[in-house]
Write a protein that holds these residues in place. Structure first.
Motif, PDB file in Angstrom:
ATOM      1  N   ASP A  60     -30.003 -34.517 -46.981  1.00 33.57           N
ATOM      2  CA  ASP A  60     -28.614 -34.449 -46.511  1.00 33.57           C
ATOM      3  C   ASP A  60     -27.774 -33.820 -47.625  1.00 33.57           C
ATOM      4  N   MET A  95     -25.177 -36.047 -49.237  1.00 35.27           N
ATOM      5  CA  MET A  95     -25.798 -37.078 -50.076  1.00 35.27           C
ATOM      6  C   MET A  95     -26.217 -36.479 -51.422  1.00 35.27           C
ATOM      7  N   ASN A 112     -25.151 -37.658 -55.167  1.00 37.25           N
ATOM      8  CA  ASN A 112     -26.190 -38.021 -56.143  1.00 37.25           C
ATOM      9  C   ASN A 112     -26.140 -37.151 -57.397  1.00 37.25           C
ATOM     10  N   ASN A 151     -31.362 -40.220 -48.091  1.00 39.85           N
ATOM     11  CA  ASN A 151     -30.827 -41.576 -47.954  1.00 39.85           C
ATOM     12  C   ASN A 151     -31.912 -42.571 -48.356  1.00 39.85           C
ATOM     13  N   THR A 157     -32.270 -45.741 -47.840  1.00 40.15           N
ATOM     14  CA  THR A 157     -32.708 -46.649 -46.773  1.00 40.15           C
ATOM     15  C   THR A 157     -33.806 -45.976 -45.942  1.00 40.15           C
ATOM     16  N   LYS A 158     -33.612 -44.678 -45.661  1.00 40.73           N
ATOM     17  CA  LYS A 158     -34.626 -43.925 -44.899  1.00 40.73           C
ATOM     18  C   LYS A 158     -35.887 -43.731 -45.741  1.00 40.73           C
TER      19      LYS A 158
END
Length: 214
Positions: free
Chosen positions: A9, A12, A16, A26, A28-29
């Motif tokens: 992404d 994202m 970062n 991500n 979590t993914k």
């Protein structure tokens, strides 16, 4: 690698990169992908060898921490270019490895400040869980003389150790708070509402208060 690329992404990545991490996945993914893959040591080694940050983070989630040899972990730490990979390697792998104490001693005095910060992180873990045998007064001496001018990553690690000694060791608490007040490291660090300041005197006082309230 294709699956990781599909999770990328751009927004994202932008966030970062401000923290020195060159990936846009991500987390979590990423953890969901690791859960599906389960533990696969050889795949983890292959992913690490790609030198891709997202792949290395995935490798650290699916590896078998106790399966790495001492020299292998030493090489991996020196190859860990980004803060997140460095942190996950130390916290998720090295801390669970039988060679962690040997590596702690070796890294602690390493001339590379990023490697030394890993030695300090492992020392902080020992202050919290197994302080027997540590020279706590000696650690405070080093912090007092070196933390103020230490490079950022090493300074953070030393500061965490200072706070941990103050929180866990009542006999050294006054000295730890005094060192923090004199050095003023991270005194003005912006802290979100509801979060504890990383400034050691505030951090120590707040954590001790919470322990006493329990």
């Amino acid at each position: 690698m294709a699956e990781l690329a599909a999770l990328e992404d751009p927004k994202m990545r932008q966030v970062n990169e401000k923290h020195g991490d060159d990936h846009g996945v991500n987390l979590t993914k990423l953890r969901a992908l690791a859960k599906r893959l389960k533990t696969q040591q050889e795949l983890a080694r292959g992913l690490w060898a790609t030198d891709d940050t997202a792949a290395r983070l995935l490798a650290l989630l699916i590896c078998r921490p106790k399966a790495f040899e001492r020299d292998e972990l030493d090489t991996m730490l020196r190859e860990a270019r980004t803060p997140k990979v460095h942190d996950w390697l130390v916290n998720y792998v090295v801390k669970k490895n039988p060679h962690s104490e040997e590596l702690r001693s070796a890294w602690f005095a390493d001339p590379d400040p990023v490697v030394a910060s890993a030695g300090w992180a492992l020392t902080t873990e020992r202050v919290a869980k197994k302080p027997e045998g540590l020279d706590l007064a000696g650690l405070l001496d080093i912090i007092e003389s070196e933390m103020k001018d230490a490079p950022e990553r090493l300074q953070w690690a030393m500061n965490h150790c200072l706070a941990q000694i103050g929180i866990e060791q009542a006999g050294y608490r006054t000295r730890a708070i005094g060192i923090g007040e004199r050095l003023e490291v991270l005194k003005d660090y912006p802290t979100s509402p509801g979060c504890t300041s990383p400034f050691a005197p505030v951090w120590i006082t707040e954590m001790v208060r919470r322990q006493q309230d329990k």
